[in-house]
Design a protein around this motif. Structure first.
Motif, PDB file in Angstrom:
ATOM      1  N   PHE A 210      56.711  25.846  -3.407  1.00 19.08           N
ATOM      2  CA  PHE A 210      58.025  25.212  -3.514  1.00 19.08           C
ATOM      3  C   PHE A 210      58.674  25.100  -2.135  1.00 19.08           C
ATOM      4  CE2 PHE A 210      62.650  25.612  -3.904  1.00 19.08           C
ATOM      5  CZ  PHE A 210      62.928  24.449  -4.617  1.00 19.08           C
ATOM      6  N   ILE A 211      58.604  26.165  -1.355  1.00 19.03           N
ATOM      7  CA  ILE A 211      59.199  26.164  -0.013  1.00 19.03           C
ATOM      8  C   ILE A 211      58.494  25.145   0.879  1.00 19.03           C
ATOM      9  CG2 ILE A 211      59.422  27.556   2.089  1.00 19.03           C
ATOM     10  CD1 ILE A 211      60.145  29.902   0.239  1.00 19.03           C
ATOM     11  N   GLU A 212      57.164  25.100   0.815  1.00 19.36           N
ATOM     12  CA  GLU A 212      56.424  24.136   1.644  1.00 19.36           C
ATOM     13  C   GLU A 212      56.821  22.705   1.308  1.00 19.36           C
ATOM     14  OE1 GLU A 212      52.241  24.869   1.299  1.00 19.36           O
ATOM     15  OE2 GLU A 212      52.339  26.694   2.504  1.00 19.36           O
ATOM     16  N   ARG A 213      56.911  22.383   0.025  1.00 22.23           N
ATOM     17  CA  ARG A 213      57.269  21.021  -0.380  1.00 22.23           C
ATOM     18  C   ARG A 213      58.720  20.702  -0.015  1.00 22.23           C
ATOM     19  NH1 ARG A 213      53.059  21.446   0.376  1.00 22.23           N
ATOM     20  NH2 ARG A 213      51.325  21.492  -1.031  1.00 22.23           N
ATOM     21  N   LEU A 214      59.610  21.679  -0.153  1.00 21.46           N
ATOM     22  CA  LEU A 214      61.002  21.481   0.221  1.00 21.46           C
ATOM     23  C   LEU A 214      61.120  21.179   1.715  1.00 21.46           C
ATOM     24  CD1 LEU A 214      64.047  21.659  -0.543  1.00 21.46           C
ATOM     25  CD2 LEU A 214      63.909  24.076   0.085  1.00 21.46           C
ATOM     26  N   VAL A 215      60.402  21.927   2.531  1.00 19.63           N
ATOM     27  CA  VAL A 215      60.446  21.707   3.980  1.00 19.63           C
ATOM     28  C   VAL A 215      59.853  20.339   4.324  1.00 19.63           C
ATOM     29  CG1 VAL A 215      59.515  22.519   6.185  1.00 19.63           C
ATOM     30  CG2 VAL A 215      60.539  24.128   4.599  1.00 19.63           C
ATOM     31  N   GLU A 216      58.764  19.955   3.658  1.00 19.64           N
ATOM     32  CA  GLU A 216      58.197  18.629   3.900  1.00 19.64           C
ATOM     33  C   GLU A 216      59.201  17.532   3.563  1.00 19.64           C
ATOM     34  OE1 GLU A 216      54.569  18.313   1.687  1.00 19.64           O
ATOM     35  OE2 GLU A 216      53.503  19.695   3.002  1.00 19.64           O
ATOM     36  N   ALA A 217      59.923  17.682   2.455  1.00 19.95           N
ATOM     37  CA  ALA A 217      60.916  16.684   2.066  1.00 19.95           C
ATOM     38  C   ALA A 217      62.069  16.654   3.074  1.00 19.95           C
ATOM     39  CB  ALA A 217      61.448  16.985   0.666  1.00 19.95           C
ATOM     40  N   LEU A 218      62.516  17.802   3.532  1.00 20.20           N
ATOM     41  CA  LEU A 218      63.594  17.855   4.518  1.00 20.20           C
ATOM     42  C   LEU A 218      63.173  17.238   5.850  1.00 20.20           C
ATOM     43  CD1 LEU A 218      65.090  21.396   3.821  1.00 20.20           C
ATOM     44  CD2 LEU A 218      66.107  19.171   3.274  1.00 20.20           C
ATOM     45  N   LEU A 219      61.938  17.507   6.269  1.00 16.68           N
ATOM     46  CA  LEU A 219      61.442  16.906   7.511  1.00 16.68           C
ATOM     47  C   LEU A 219      61.312  15.392   7.381  1.00 16.68           C
ATOM     48  CD1 LEU A 219      58.790  19.410   8.883  1.00 16.68           C
ATOM     49  CD2 LEU A 219      60.958  18.763   9.903  1.00 16.68           C
ATOM     50  N   ALA A 220      60.863  14.927   6.224  1.00 18.23           N
ATOM     51  CA  ALA A 220      60.769  13.482   6.009  1.00 18.23           C
ATOM     52  C   ALA A 220      62.159  12.844   6.062  1.00 18.23           C
ATOM     53  CB  ALA A 220      60.100  13.192   4.667  1.00 18.23           C
ATOM     54  N   ALA A 221      63.152  13.504   5.478  1.00 13.82           N
ATOM     55  CA  ALA A 221      64.519  12.990   5.532  1.00 13.82           C
ATOM     56  C   ALA A 221      65.042  12.992   6.966  1.00 13.82           C
ATOM     57  CB  ALA A 221      65.430  13.833   4.641  1.00 13.82           C
ATOM     58  N   LEU A 222      64.712  14.033   7.721  1.00 21.04           N
ATOM     59  CA  LEU A 222      65.147  14.100   9.119  1.00 21.04           C
ATOM     60  C   LEU A 222      64.495  12.994   9.953  1.00 21.04           C
ATOM     61  CD1 LEU A 222      66.787  15.750  11.164  1.00 21.04           C
ATOM     62  CD2 LEU A 222      64.724  17.101  11.560  1.00 21.04           C
ATOM     63  N   LYS A 223      63.211  12.744   9.724  1.00 24.08           N
ATOM     64  CA  LYS A 223      62.536  11.666  10.454  1.00 24.08           C
ATOM     65  C   LYS A 223      63.093  10.298  10.049  1.00 24.08           C
ATOM     66  CE  LYS A 223      58.290  14.202  11.262  1.00 24.08           C
ATOM     67  NZ  LYS A 223      56.865  14.352  10.946  1.00 24.08           N
ATOM     68  N   TYR A 224      63.429  10.141   8.780  1.00 25.57           N
ATOM     69  CA  TYR A 224      64.044   8.894   8.332  1.00 25.57           C
ATOM     70  C   TYR A 224      65.386   8.683   9.020  1.00 25.57           C
ATOM     71  CZ  TYR A 224      66.385   5.479   5.421  1.00 25.57           C
ATOM     72  OH  TYR A 224      67.087   4.380   4.994  1.00 25.57           O
ATOM     73  N   LEU A 225      66.192   9.756   9.080  1.00 24.10           N
ATOM     74  CA  LEU A 225      67.484   9.657   9.753  1.00 24.10           C
ATOM     75  C   LEU A 225      67.318   9.362  11.240  1.00 24.10           C
ATOM     76  CD1 LEU A 225      69.529  12.536   8.091  1.00 24.10           C
ATOM     77  CD2 LEU A 225      69.863  10.068   7.839  1.00 24.10           C
ATOM     78  N   GLU A 226      66.270   9.925  11.834  1.00 27.44           N
ATOM     79  CA  GLU A 226      65.992   9.644  13.247  1.00 27.44           C
ATOM     80  C   GLU A 226      65.736   8.156  13.445  1.00 27.44           C
ATOM     81  OE1 GLU A 226      62.514  10.368  16.560  1.00 27.44           O
ATOM     82  OE2 GLU A 226      62.452  11.514  14.707  1.00 27.44           O
ATOM     83  N   LEU A 227      64.960   7.567  12.570  1.00 29.81           N
ATOM     84  CA  LEU A 227      64.664   6.132  12.677  1.00 29.81           C
ATOM     85  C   LEU A 227      65.888   5.283  12.335  1.00 29.81           C
ATOM     86  CD1 LEU A 227      61.117   6.010  11.071  1.00 29.81           C
ATOM     87  CD2 LEU A 227      61.695   5.662  13.471  1.00 29.81           C
ATOM     88  N   ARG A 228      66.611   5.703  11.323  1.00 27.41           N
ATOM     89  CA  ARG A 228      67.757   4.919  10.838  1.00 27.41           C
ATOM     90  C   ARG A 228      68.926   4.946  11.814  1.00 27.41           C
ATOM     91  NH1 ARG A 228      68.633   0.849   7.538  1.00 27.41           N
ATOM     92  NH2 ARG A 228      70.530   1.057   6.372  1.00 27.41           N
ATOM     93  N   LEU A 229      69.208   6.114  12.381  1.00 28.27           N
ATOM     94  CA  LEU A 229      70.381   6.267  13.243  1.00 28.27           C
ATOM     95  C   LEU A 229      70.075   6.008  14.705  1.00 28.27           C
ATOM     96  CD1 LEU A 229      71.909   9.480  11.642  1.00 28.27           C
ATOM     97  CD2 LEU A 229      72.532   7.099  11.216  1.00 28.27           C
ATOM     98  N   GLY A 230      68.832   5.811  15.013  1.00 27.34           N
ATOM     99  CA  GLY A 230      68.461   5.575  16.408  1.00 27.34           C
ATOM    100  C   GLY A 230      67.714   6.788  16.941  1.00 27.34           C
ATOM    101  N   ARG A 231      66.578   6.507  17.489  1.00 27.55           N
ATOM    102  CA  ARG A 231      65.733   7.579  17.988  1.00 27.55           C
ATOM    103  C   ARG A 231      66.315   8.213  19.242  1.00 27.55           C
ATOM    104  NH1 ARG A 231      59.561   6.469  17.972  1.00 27.55           N
ATOM    105  NH2 ARG A 231      59.546   7.536  16.037  1.00 27.55           N
TER     106      ARG A 231
END
Length: 186
Positions: free
Chosen positions: A23-44
């Motif tokens: 559960f923790i591994e999948r949660l961290v993967e989802a959070l990292l994916a959201a962070l990378k999405y925000l990086e792309l969306r808001l400007g790298r």
């Protein structure tokens, strides 16, 4: 027969650990994916500029006269993780590797924070589960008077993830298989 019971019992004991760690591994993967999405969306962030800044800082460390013996080796270990090209004494850092290690560090932090949250939220006590399943452990060491240590061990175990558990189970299975084969050959 007792060997099969041992594997069944150890699997039952570590089932809750396996579920929590997954559960923790999948949660961290989802959070990292959201962070990378925000990086792309808001400007790298300019990773090339950050790599240059890191390179200048590490070079400054190298030129300090007060470094103890062996300190340069530690800096080399850090620096060479990022280096892609060397030109004389200059080392050129990879922006992609800086980004990779940045996200890896964030991943470790998120994993530890999620393990702390899971342990405190669910009152997960891996040592307590082990003692309940194997009361003979109390003869070697009684962990009950040390709840803070039990909590810390549970957090560390969940932070490590499922890989150590898979390795331990495969070692146990190999040992049992060798014993079984040795018994058949006799």
């Amino acid at each position: 027969m007792a060997e099969n019971y041992f594997i069944t019992r150890i699997t039952a004991v570590f089932f809750s650990y396996l579920v929590a760690a997954l559960f923790i591994e999948r949660l961290v993967e989802a959070l990292l994916a959201a962070l990378k999405y925000l990086e792309l969306r808001l400007g790298r962030p300019d990773w090339l500029q950050l790599a240059g800044l890191l390179q200048r800082r590490l070079q400054r460390f190298y030129h300090l006269e007060s470094l103890e013996k062996g300190g340069g080796a530690v800096l080399d270990g850090i620096l060479w993780q990022f280096v892609i090209v060397t030109q004389g004494e200059n080392r050129i850092l990879s922006a992609d590797l800086v980004r990779l290690y940045y996200y890896r560090l964030i991943s470790y932090g998120l994993t530890f924070a999620a393990a702390v949250g899971m342990t405190l939220l669910v009152h997960y006590d891996l040592v307590g589960i082990l003692v309940q399943a194997y009361p003979e452990m109390l003869k070697l060491f009684d962990p009950r008077p040390y709840p803070a240590v039990n909590l810390l061990l549970s957090i560390l175990a969940l932070s490590l993830g499922v890989q150590p558990l898979h390795q331990m189970i495969s070692r146990i299975e190999k040992r049992l298989e060798k014993k079984r084969q040795a018994g058949e050959q006799s």
